[in-house]
Motif scaffolding. Structure first.
Motif, PDB file in Angstrom:
ATOM      1  N   MET A  16       8.500 -52.104  13.627  1.00 38.16           N
ATOM      2  CA  MET A  16       7.068 -51.810  13.539  1.00 38.16           C
ATOM      3  C   MET A  16       6.851 -50.763  12.459  1.00 38.16           C
ATOM      4  O   MET A  16       7.370 -49.659  12.533  1.00 38.16           O
ATOM      5  N   ASN A  17       6.101 -51.121  11.430  1.00 41.71           N
ATOM      6  CA  ASN A  17       5.766 -50.215  10.332  1.00 41.71           C
ATOM      7  C   ASN A  17       4.543 -49.403  10.758  1.00 41.71           C
ATOM      8  O   ASN A  17       3.418 -49.855  10.673  1.00 41.71           O
ATOM      9  N   ILE A  38       3.673 -56.514  19.524  1.00 49.62           N
ATOM     10  CA  ILE A  38       4.887 -56.844  18.779  1.00 49.62           C
ATOM     11  C   ILE A  38       6.153 -56.607  19.607  1.00 49.62           C
ATOM     12  O   ILE A  38       7.101 -57.366  19.557  1.00 49.62           O
ATOM     13  N   ARG A  39       6.176 -55.529  20.374  1.00 48.37           N
ATOM     14  CA  ARG A  39       7.334 -55.124  21.175  1.00 48.37           C
ATOM     15  C   ARG A  39       8.597 -55.078  20.298  1.00 48.37           C
ATOM     16  O   ARG A  39       9.529 -55.872  20.468  1.00 48.37           O
ATOM     17  N   PRO A  40       8.603 -54.146  19.350  1.00 49.91           N
ATOM     18  CA  PRO A  40       9.661 -54.101  18.337  1.00 49.91           C
ATOM     19  C   PRO A  40      11.002 -53.614  18.883  1.00 49.91           C
ATOM     20  O   PRO A  40      11.083 -53.027  19.970  1.00 49.91           O
ATOM     21  N   THR A  41      12.044 -53.857  18.083  1.00 52.78           N
ATOM     22  CA  THR A  41      13.364 -53.317  18.412  1.00 52.78           C
ATOM     23  C   THR A  41      13.607 -52.007  17.673  1.00 52.78           C
ATOM     24  O   THR A  41      14.476 -51.228  18.056  1.00 52.78           O
ATOM     25  N   LEU A  42      12.843 -51.772  16.587  1.00 50.07           N
ATOM     26  CA  LEU A  42      12.991 -50.588  15.752  1.00 50.07           C
ATOM     27  C   LEU A  42      11.616 -50.026  15.423  1.00 50.07           C
ATOM     28  O   LEU A  42      10.661 -50.789  15.273  1.00 50.07           O
ATOM     29  N   CYS A  83       6.691 -55.615  10.816  1.00 46.69           N
ATOM     30  CA  CYS A  83       5.331 -55.840  11.300  1.00 46.69           C
ATOM     31  C   CYS A  83       4.489 -54.626  10.902  1.00 46.69           C
ATOM     32  O   CYS A  83       4.787 -53.507  11.310  1.00 46.69           O
ATOM     33  N   ILE A  84       3.471 -54.868  10.103  1.00 48.43           N
ATOM     34  CA  ILE A  84       2.742 -53.788   9.452  1.00 48.43           C
ATOM     35  C   ILE A  84       1.513 -53.392  10.257  1.00 48.43           C
ATOM     36  O   ILE A  84       0.591 -54.193  10.448  1.00 48.43           O
ATOM     37  N   GLY A 134      14.943 -67.797   3.356  1.00 47.28           N
ATOM     38  CA  GLY A 134      13.999 -68.898   3.184  1.00 47.28           C
ATOM     39  C   GLY A 134      12.710 -68.780   3.960  1.00 47.28           C
ATOM     40  O   GLY A 134      11.903 -67.869   3.730  1.00 47.28           O
ATOM     41  N   ASP A 135      12.519 -69.667   4.943  1.00 48.71           N
ATOM     42  CA  ASP A 135      11.263 -69.719   5.694  1.00 48.71           C
ATOM     43  C   ASP A 135      11.285 -68.899   6.985  1.00 48.71           C
ATOM     44  O   ASP A 135      10.391 -69.026   7.829  1.00 48.71           O
ATOM     45  N   LYS A 136      12.280 -68.053   7.121  1.00 48.84           N
ATOM     46  CA  LYS A 136      12.283 -67.107   8.231  1.00 48.84           C
ATOM     47  C   LYS A 136      11.201 -66.053   7.965  1.00 48.84           C
ATOM     48  O   LYS A 136      10.914 -65.729   6.807  1.00 48.84           O
ATOM     49  N   VAL A 137      10.583 -65.527   9.020  1.00 44.37           N
ATOM     50  CA  VAL A 137       9.485 -64.573   8.860  1.00 44.37           C
ATOM     51  C   VAL A 137      10.016 -63.235   8.340  1.00 44.37           C
ATOM     52  O   VAL A 137      10.947 -62.659   8.910  1.00 44.37           O
ATOM     53  N   ALA A 138       9.407 -62.764   7.264  1.00 41.26           N
ATOM     54  CA  ALA A 138       9.776 -61.474   6.669  1.00 41.26           C
ATOM     55  C   ALA A 138       8.810 -60.378   7.082  1.00 41.26           C
ATOM     56  O   ALA A 138       9.221 -59.263   7.427  1.00 41.26           O
ATOM     57  N   LEU A 139       7.501 -60.689   7.021  1.00 43.58           N
ATOM     58  CA  LEU A 139       6.447 -59.716   7.300  1.00 43.58           C
ATOM     59  C   LEU A 139       5.442 -60.318   8.273  1.00 43.58           C
ATOM     60  O   LEU A 139       5.274 -61.541   8.341  1.00 43.58           O
ATOM     61  N   LYS A 140       4.751 -59.437   8.976  1.00 46.96           N
ATOM     62  CA  LYS A 140       3.586 -59.834   9.767  1.00 46.96           C
ATOM     63  C   LYS A 140       2.518 -58.773   9.598  1.00 46.96           C
ATOM     64  O   LYS A 140       2.836 -57.594   9.449  1.00 46.96           O
TER      65      LYS A 140
END
Length: 639
Positions: A256-257, A296-300, A281-282, A48-54
């Motif tokens: 992080m893309n 962003i400090r990504p996990t992947l 996160c693009i 739903g309204d959970k963030v998919a992309l940034k």
């Protein structure tokens, strides 16, 4: 559960990483696989309204979130707008852009129409774009920013099939002669209200795993590019085997893309992230990664070895600058980490108590500071492939507690063929073969592959397909290697082996990988084919060379003069000799030239994935290379 444990894939993981019962249930519950034509919509129904992309707004320096519902709705609009445009089922659509959310909107909107997307590298030249447009008979191509628009428009008249450019970036200035191009928001407006949804849904209902999803054109280090056909079945199988292998990847992760979506590594990874519900996160511009990763400090994050080589070089530089207790502490932290993570945990053993205590201390100090400086303190794991990872880099990264999953794959294998497990990996290998991917070693130690992730062939290239895939269905990779137990090792690229005039075979990649870890070396090209001995063209890290010159009081007028100074040549000679000690005498670099300018894509010396085009390098630097082999200069101990 017992059946899952006994299956080839989960059995592999299960034996090395005992899973609690709840994790096995979780695995079994995640076995629903959705076709790419509906994948985003099914994820929207779940999240739903959970963030998919940034994506990053460069005017405000803010990251703009896109929810799963918004992602799904935009994909539906794109699908409807494509019908309005006249796109047919199985039609080829071009995407010529840097990484942007729009690339994914077009991908999944096309899949809903059973159309095929063909990504072009954002750095592609007009000639490269022209070749792909004509080869795939593309009518509509989506372009990103000014560079891509200019390149595509400049070849418009040479591409008979091409009808229209659709421009992602509103800031792009159209050519005054351009009477057909439209902007993406104008295109999207034609799908507002979903006027063609009945057609889209009817097409989607016929979507099959046997449909073609992408044609990915290889960079082509020699000859013209080949279009690798990847079907939906390839991606579906990739999802399945990665679900088995990457049990720690979940919808709580943030990826992080970073690498180009044109490359199969990032493309397949991004599709996998969508399948798993991971936030993506693009990163628009690769050069900005040092900034965006800290925001962003990504996990992947997928990356290439060069990313970690720069981290390693930075740490080594920092250690070299320190003195006394601080330097000793940093060196001890790496030593303690190696014992803890590589000598013990890697092998499934418990480290000694004193080592555990020291490791916990460094985990909160030295390792934590390093990870925070990079921007990966939240890290889960980091897939790394695309080139060989030097053993020193691999050992260092794992020693400081960064879970780098080294892997191996090709465009033709929908990326991953093998990768590290959390335990049981071997430094120097490219990991354990993925579940249900068959690997065998053929003639000349060539790695052969078979399985559901392997391409069915090259687009409109029957001869090339027949040469690559034999009658028994084995794909010939062109990479040489060997299996040791369940670990896969690479040795060299068969076609790239050099044979000296003395009849000795030399692997340029092995030398280049070893020497490239030096902090003074940015790029290197080994020269040896049909030559008396091995030489090298080296692009130094110019900043470090300048610093060394300042420290030694070396005066110079320009970079070219500095790189010919005896003290600079001596510096590089010593560093090269130290690094190449493990190689046989005939494999070692005898002479080298330091180049005042780096290799470039503009001169055709690098592919879009920054791999060397050796024939072009040999042509462009012919005089420089010939000078290194001048008989008057050569001695048996040439330096």
């Amino acid at each position: 559960i017992r059946g899952a444990q006994e299956s080839r894939g989960l059995g592999d993981v299960y034996k090395r990483q005992p899973l609690p019962l709840c994790r096995i249930y979780q695995y079994m519950n995640n076995m629903t696989y959705h076709h790419l034509s509906v994948l985003v919509h099914r994820r929207a129904e779940k999240y739903g309204d959970k963030v998919a992309l940034k994506y990053r707004d460069y005017e405000t320096s803010q990251w703009i979130p896109i929810t799963w519902n918004q992602f799904s709705q935009t994909v539906r609009q794109v699908a409807n707008a494509l019908v309005e445009l006249g796109v047919q089922e199985e039609e080829n659509i071009g995407i010529f852009s840097q990484n942007k959310p729009e690339c994914l909107y077009v991908d999944f909107g096309a899949f809903a129409n059973r159309a095929v997307t063909i990504p072009l590298y954002a750095t592609s030249s007009p000639a490269q774009a022209q070749y792909i447009i004509n080869d795939a008979q593309i009518r509509y191509i989506f372009v990103g920013e000014q560079f891509q628009y200019d390149a595509a428009f400049s070849v418009f008249g040479f591409c008979q099939s091409l009808q229209q450019l659709i421009i992602f970036d509103r800031a792009v200035v159209r050519d005054p002669r351009d009477m057909t191009s439209i902007y993406f928001d104008e295109f999207l407006e034609t799908g507002k209200g979903l006027p063609n949804n009945d057609i889209v849904e009817e097409r989607t209902s016929r979507a099959s795993d046997d449909d073609l999803a992408n044609i990915l054109y290889t960079s082509g280090t020699t000859g013209e590019p080949k279009g690798v056909m990847l079907h939906h079945s390839n991606y579906m199988e990739a999802f399945r085997i990665h679900d088995i292998r990457l049990v720690d990847m979940s919808d709580q992760d943030v990826s992080m893309n970073f690498l180009p979506l044109t490359h199969v590594f990032e493309k397949a990874w991004t599709y996998l992230c969508i399948h798993k519900g991971v936030q993506i996160c693009i990163n628009l511009r690769p050069v900005d990664i040092q900034t965006t990763i800290k925001e962003i400090r990504p996990t992947l994050m997928c990356s290439v070895p060069r990313f970690w080589e720069k981290v390693y070089a930075g740490v080594q530089e920092k250690i070299a600058q320190e003195t006394g207790l601080k330097k000793a502490m940093m060196l001890d932290a790496i030593k303690v980490g190696k014992i803890h993570n590589i000598d013990y945990l890697r092998k499934g053993k418990t480290p000694p108590l004193m080592n555990q205590l020291k490791y916990k201390f460094y985990e909160k100090t030295v390792y934590a500071l390093l990870k925070k400086t990079i921007g990966i303190e939240n890290g889960n794991f980091f897939p790394t492939a695309g080139a060989a990872v030097p053993d020193e880099i691999c050992e260092f990264v794992h020693s400081v507690g960064i879970n780098m999953l080294v892997g191996y794959g090709l465009t033709e294998s929908t990326a991953t063929v093998s990768c590290f497990l959390n335990q049981g990996y071997e430094i120097g290998s490219v990991g354990t073969v993925m579940p249900d991917v068959e690997v065998k070693i053929g003639d000349e130690n060539e790695i052969l592959l078979r399985g559901k992730t392997i391409t069915k062939g090259y687009y409109k290239k029957a001869e090339a397909t027949a040469a690559a895939i034999d009658k028994d269905g084995w794909f010939h990779t062109g990479d040489a290697g060997y299996l040791k137990g369940d670990q896969l090792y690479l040795t060299e690229r068969i076609k790239d082996l050099f044979k000296t005039s003395n009849g000795k075979y030399v692997s340029p990649q092995a030398l280049e990988t070893k020497l490239a870890i030096d902090r003074y070396i940015d790029q290197i090209a080994i020269i040896a084919d049909q030559r008396k001995f091995v030489s090298a063209l080296i692009v130094p890290v110019y900043g470090f060379v300048k610093d060394y010159a300042k420290e030694k009081g070396i005066e110079y007028k320009n970079m070219e003069e500095l790189l010919q100074h005896p003290k600079i040549l001596g510096l590089f000679r010593a560093r090269i000799d130290t690094l190449q000690q493990q190689f046989a005498h005939y494999e070692q670099v005898k002479r080298f030239t330091l180049l005042p300018e780096p290799f470039s894509m503009e001169r055709g010396e690098l592919t879009n994935t920054l791999k060397l085009k050796r024939p072009i390098v040999a042509k462009n630097y012919k005089e420089v290379i010939d000078k290194m082999y001048d008989c008057l200069l050569y001695t048996s101990d040439a330096a």
